[in-house]
Design a protein around this motif. Structure first.
Motif, PDB file in Angstrom:
ATOM      1  N   PRO A 357     -24.031  26.760  -6.409  1.00  0.00           N
ATOM      2  CA  PRO A 357     -25.019  26.643  -7.485  1.00  0.00           C
ATOM      3  C   PRO A 357     -26.426  26.497  -6.921  1.00  0.00           C
ATOM      4  N   VAL A 358     -27.402  27.074  -7.589  1.00  0.00           N
ATOM      5  CA  VAL A 358     -28.801  26.910  -7.196  1.00  0.00           C
ATOM      6  C   VAL A 358     -29.252  25.515  -7.626  1.00  0.00           C
ATOM      7  N   PRO A 359     -29.823  24.721  -6.718  1.00  0.00           N
ATOM      8  CA  PRO A 359     -30.232  23.351  -7.070  1.00  0.00           C
ATOM      9  C   PRO A 359     -31.266  23.345  -8.192  1.00  0.00           C
ATOM     10  N   THR A 360     -31.223  22.311  -9.004  1.00  0.00           N
ATOM     11  CA  THR A 360     -32.160  22.201 -10.124  1.00  0.00           C
ATOM     12  C   THR A 360     -33.057  20.972 -10.031  1.00  0.00           C
ATOM     13  N   ALA A 361     -32.842  20.112  -9.037  1.00  0.00           N
ATOM     14  CA  ALA A 361     -33.686  18.923  -8.880  1.00  0.00           C
ATOM     15  C   ALA A 361     -35.060  19.324  -8.349  1.00  0.00           C
ATOM     16  N   PRO A 362     -36.082  18.496  -8.544  1.00  0.00           N
ATOM     17  CA  PRO A 362     -37.414  18.811  -8.011  1.00  0.00           C
ATOM     18  C   PRO A 362     -37.392  18.991  -6.496  1.00  0.00           C
ATOM     19  N   GLY A 363     -38.233  19.879  -6.006  1.00  0.00           N
ATOM     20  CA  GLY A 363     -38.264  20.172  -4.575  1.00  0.00           C
ATOM     21  C   GLY A 363     -37.064  20.985  -4.152  1.00  0.00           C
ATOM     22  N   LEU A 364     -36.570  20.740  -2.938  1.00  0.00           N
ATOM     23  CA  LEU A 364     -35.374  21.427  -2.456  1.00  0.00           C
ATOM     24  C   LEU A 364     -34.107  20.865  -3.066  1.00  0.00           C
ATOM     25  N   GLY A 365     -34.170  19.600  -3.497  1.00  0.00           N
ATOM     26  CA  GLY A 365     -32.996  18.978  -4.099  1.00  0.00           C
ATOM     27  C   GLY A 365     -32.050  18.357  -3.108  1.00  0.00           C
ATOM     28  N   VAL A 366     -32.531  18.024  -1.907  1.00  0.00           N
ATOM     29  CA  VAL A 366     -31.667  17.464  -0.868  1.00  0.00           C
ATOM     30  C   VAL A 366     -32.470  16.483  -0.027  1.00  0.00           C
ATOM     31  N   ASP A 367     -31.787  15.533   0.571  1.00  0.00           N
ATOM     32  CA  ASP A 367     -32.419  14.634   1.530  1.00  0.00           C
ATOM     33  C   ASP A 367     -31.399  14.288   2.595  1.00  0.00           C
ATOM     34  N   ILE A 368     -31.878  13.912   3.780  1.00  0.00           N
ATOM     35  CA  ILE A 368     -30.975  13.523   4.847  1.00  0.00           C
ATOM     36  C   ILE A 368     -30.629  12.044   4.720  1.00  0.00           C
ATOM     37  N   VAL A 369     -29.439  11.684   5.211  1.00  0.00           N
ATOM     38  CA  VAL A 369     -29.010  10.293   5.284  1.00  0.00           C
ATOM     39  C   VAL A 369     -29.327   9.838   6.707  1.00  0.00           C
ATOM     40  N   GLU A 370     -30.459   9.187   6.867  1.00  0.00           N
ATOM     41  CA  GLU A 370     -31.000   8.936   8.203  1.00  0.00           C
ATOM     42  C   GLU A 370     -30.059   8.125   9.080  1.00  0.00           C
ATOM     43  N   GLU A 371     -29.381   7.156   8.514  1.00  0.00           N
ATOM     44  CA  GLU A 371     -28.488   6.340   9.333  1.00  0.00           C
ATOM     45  C   GLU A 371     -27.301   7.140   9.853  1.00  0.00           C
ATOM     46  N   GLU A 372     -26.866   8.132   9.093  1.00  0.00           N
ATOM     47  CA  GLU A 372     -25.773   8.992   9.565  1.00  0.00           C
ATOM     48  C   GLU A 372     -26.264   9.930  10.663  1.00  0.00           C
ATOM     49  N   VAL A 373     -27.444  10.502  10.485  1.00  0.00           N
ATOM     50  CA  VAL A 373     -28.015  11.364  11.518  1.00  0.00           C
ATOM     51  C   VAL A 373     -28.157  10.589  12.829  1.00  0.00           C
ATOM     52  N   ALA A 374     -28.582   9.340  12.738  1.00  0.00           N
ATOM     53  CA  ALA A 374     -28.803   8.523  13.931  1.00  0.00           C
ATOM     54  C   ALA A 374     -27.511   8.228  14.686  1.00  0.00           C
ATOM     55  N   ARG A 375     -26.373   8.365  14.038  1.00  0.00           N
ATOM     56  CA  ARG A 375     -25.088   8.110  14.706  1.00  0.00           C
ATOM     57  C   ARG A 375     -24.747   9.163  15.741  1.00  0.00           C
ATOM     58  N   TYR A 376     -25.421  10.311  15.698  1.00  0.00           N
ATOM     59  CA  TYR A 376     -25.056  11.433  16.565  1.00  0.00           C
ATOM     60  C   TYR A 376     -26.254  11.898  17.387  1.00  0.00           C
ATOM     61  N   PRO A 377     -26.716  11.088  18.334  1.00  0.00           N
ATOM     62  CA  PRO A 377     -27.897  11.467  19.119  1.00  0.00           C
ATOM     63  C   PRO A 377     -27.658  12.715  19.955  1.00  0.00           C
ATOM     64  N   SER A 378     -28.701  13.502  20.112  1.00  0.00           N
ATOM     65  CA  SER A 378     -28.608  14.741  20.889  1.00  0.00           C
ATOM     66  C   SER A 378     -28.460  14.442  22.377  1.00  0.00           C
ATOM     67  N   ARG A 379     -27.574  15.187  23.031  1.00  0.00           N
ATOM     68  CA  ARG A 379     -27.381  15.045  24.461  1.00  0.00           C
ATOM     69  C   ARG A 379     -27.654  16.347  25.222  1.00  0.00           C
ATOM     70  N   ARG A 380     -27.465  17.451  24.543  1.00  0.00           N
ATOM     71  CA  ARG A 380     -27.581  18.741  25.217  1.00  0.00           C
ATOM     72  C   ARG A 380     -27.656  19.817  24.156  1.00  0.00           C
ATOM     73  N   ASN A 381     -28.302  20.938  24.499  1.00  0.00           N
ATOM     74  CA  ASN A 381     -28.519  21.969  23.492  1.00  0.00           C
ATOM     75  C   ASN A 381     -28.100  23.366  23.946  1.00  0.00           C
ATOM     76  N   VAL A 382     -27.893  23.559  25.222  1.00  0.00           N
ATOM     77  CA  VAL A 382     -27.539  24.883  25.705  1.00  0.00           C
ATOM     78  C   VAL A 382     -26.073  24.911  26.122  1.00  0.00           C
ATOM     79  N   ALA A 383     -25.429  26.016  25.831  1.00  0.00           N
ATOM     80  CA  ALA A 383     -24.040  26.222  26.237  1.00  0.00           C
ATOM     81  C   ALA A 383     -24.018  27.216  27.392  1.00  0.00           C
ATOM     82  N   ASP A 384     -23.335  26.852  28.460  1.00  0.00           N
ATOM     83  CA  ASP A 384     -23.272  27.735  29.621  1.00  0.00           C
ATOM     84  C   ASP A 384     -22.237  28.825  29.382  1.00  0.00           C
ATOM     85  N   MET A 385     -21.796  29.464  30.438  1.00  0.00           N
ATOM     86  CA  MET A 385     -20.870  30.581  30.314  1.00  0.00           C
ATOM     87  C   MET A 385     -19.539  30.126  29.715  1.00  0.00           C
TER      88      MET A 385
END
Length: 419
Positions: A357-385
């Motif tokens: 469904p196309v969102p109908t709330a003002p703006g994009l209609g979504v927000d991040i749950v910051e405490e959940e995002v913080a549970r998964y800190p970045s360690r690496r971004n490139v995948a080798d062979m």
């Protein structure tokens, strides 16, 4: 309404180095639905990636959220650099601010993925702010809707997986490969779903096929009634894509690796594809995607945005874009890649009868749950062979680290079942 701050939120998704996916709250799954729990993390890291979210704050207390893709750990630095220009600016001047940032970075060369991703997340967040300030969904600020739901397609490499998607209401399935295309696999999926489900093939590398191999594979798949044949050759050579275009009787799709209207322009003006696939996290922003769609419309080309590595915020943005353009085809959806996808944002989108469904709330209609995002800190971004026993490279050649290869054993039409 002035911008007061720009904040980034970087996280790791799926399997990670030196850990197992089982220790991260659940088993990660690839596009074929394969669980990676219990595998050595460094070997399985190709199933992992980073998501980068951006929040822009204003002096009126309204915040906007966006998402950047392409190379998130590097893009985060670019966003922080751009922030020095944004603070104190009028948040509503979206296109002017986009151009100011674009011009500011031109001295460093063509933007590419990093610049495009940074601009995208920022511009997306600015649209979110404007929608909230006016009490309107973003699509209503872009001219209104053609449709109130967007058709989506899923990923399957087995008949079982394809049938599972059909049971969930999907009416489009993509069979994706890295390296060699398994034509028998594509045929099995087509047989499993029948004639009423659209089947697509993604043939991207590395290792990339040579143009002639891409033609051989494409011609072999012509009887399978594909909706499109995606990224048959490396994106550096549009002349190679033109060769495939002239030789294969299947609609072509490409464009996920480019940003801005200038990046997509040759694909459209040379009529190299039937479907453009800008990535909603690195195309340059919502405005850029709508401009791309307008350029494509003039050539009777449709749009099916890429989202194979994206998080859930960009998916909301894609729905707003797809609702407002006449030449929307369908939206890629990676729904079962990682259980945490449904924990880091609210609300959660659900597929109904093969559509979102196309969102109908003002703006994009979504927000991040910051405490959940913080549970998964970045360690690496490139995948080798990839592992030596994989299918991305010809047997015994992974350590050569080549970008493209000629496919061997052509008598078996590049099928994995050739032994």
């Amino acid at each position: 309404m002035k911008i007061t701050a720009v904040k980034t939120y970087l996280m790791q998704v799926g399997s990670r180095p030196t850990t197992t996916s089982a220790s991260q709250g659940g088993a990660a799954q690839d596009g074929a639905g394969r669980d990676s729990a219990g595998l050595g993390a460094d070997a399985d890291f190709r199933g992992s990636r980073n998501w980068l979210f951006v929040k822009i704050f204003t002096d009126e207390g309204i915040t906007g959220v966006g998402e950047c893709s392409g190379w998130p750990r590097v893009i985060e630095t670019a966003v922080k650099d751009y922030a020095s220009i944004l603070v104190g600016e009028e948040a509503g001047d979206i296109d002017r601010l986009w151009h100011r940032l674009y011009v500011a970075s031109m001295g460093h060369g063509i933007l590419g993925t990093v610049g495009g991703g940074a601009l995208t997340g920022i511009e997306m967040a600015l649209w979110d702010i404007k929608g909230k300030a006016l009490g309107q969904p973003v699509w209503n600020l872009l001219g209104g809707r053609f449709r109130d739901r967007i058709r989506v397609y899923g990923h399957a490499k087995t008949p079982e997986r394809a049938r599972d998607l059909m049971a969930r209401g999907y009416t489009g399935v993509k069979v994706g490969f890295t390296g060699a295309v398994d034509i028998d696999c594509v045929a099995a999926v087509r047989e499993a779903v029948g004639p009423d489900v659209d089947v697509m093939v993604d043939a991207h590398g590395p290792s990339w096929m040579t143009p002639q191999d891409a033609i051989i594979v494409g011609r072999a798949m012509e009887p399978l009634d594909l909706l499109f044949y995606e990224d048959p050759v490396a994106p550096e050579s549009l002349d190679a894509l033109a060769r495939v275009r002239d030789a294969v009787d299947i609609p072509l799709a490409a464009g996920e690796r480019v940003s801005t209207i200038w990046g997509i322009r040759p694909y459209i003006e040379r009529d190299l594809v039937d479907v453009i696939q800008p990535d909603t996290g690195r195309a340059g922003g919502i405005t850029q995607m709508r401009k791309m769609a307008a350029m494509a419309e003039g050539h009777f080309i449709t749009m099916a945005p890429h989202s194979g590595s994206l998080g859930p915020v960009a998916e909301f943005a894609a729905l707003h874009v797809m609702a407002t353009i006449p030449n929307a085809l369908m939206l890629e959806r990676v729904e079962f890649d990682w259980p945490g996808r449904y924990e880091v944002v609210e609300p959660v989108l659900k597929v109904v009868d093969g559509h979102l469904p196309v969102p109908t709330a003002p703006g994009l209609g979504v927000d991040i749950v910051e405490e959940e995002v913080a549970r998964y800190p970045s360690r690496r971004n490139v995948a080798d062979m990839p592992p030596e026993d994989g299918w991305a490279y010809e047997t015994g050649t992974v350590s050569e680290n080549v970008y493209f290869q000629t496919r061997l054993k052509r008598r078996a039409k590049l099928r994995r079942t050739d032994g």
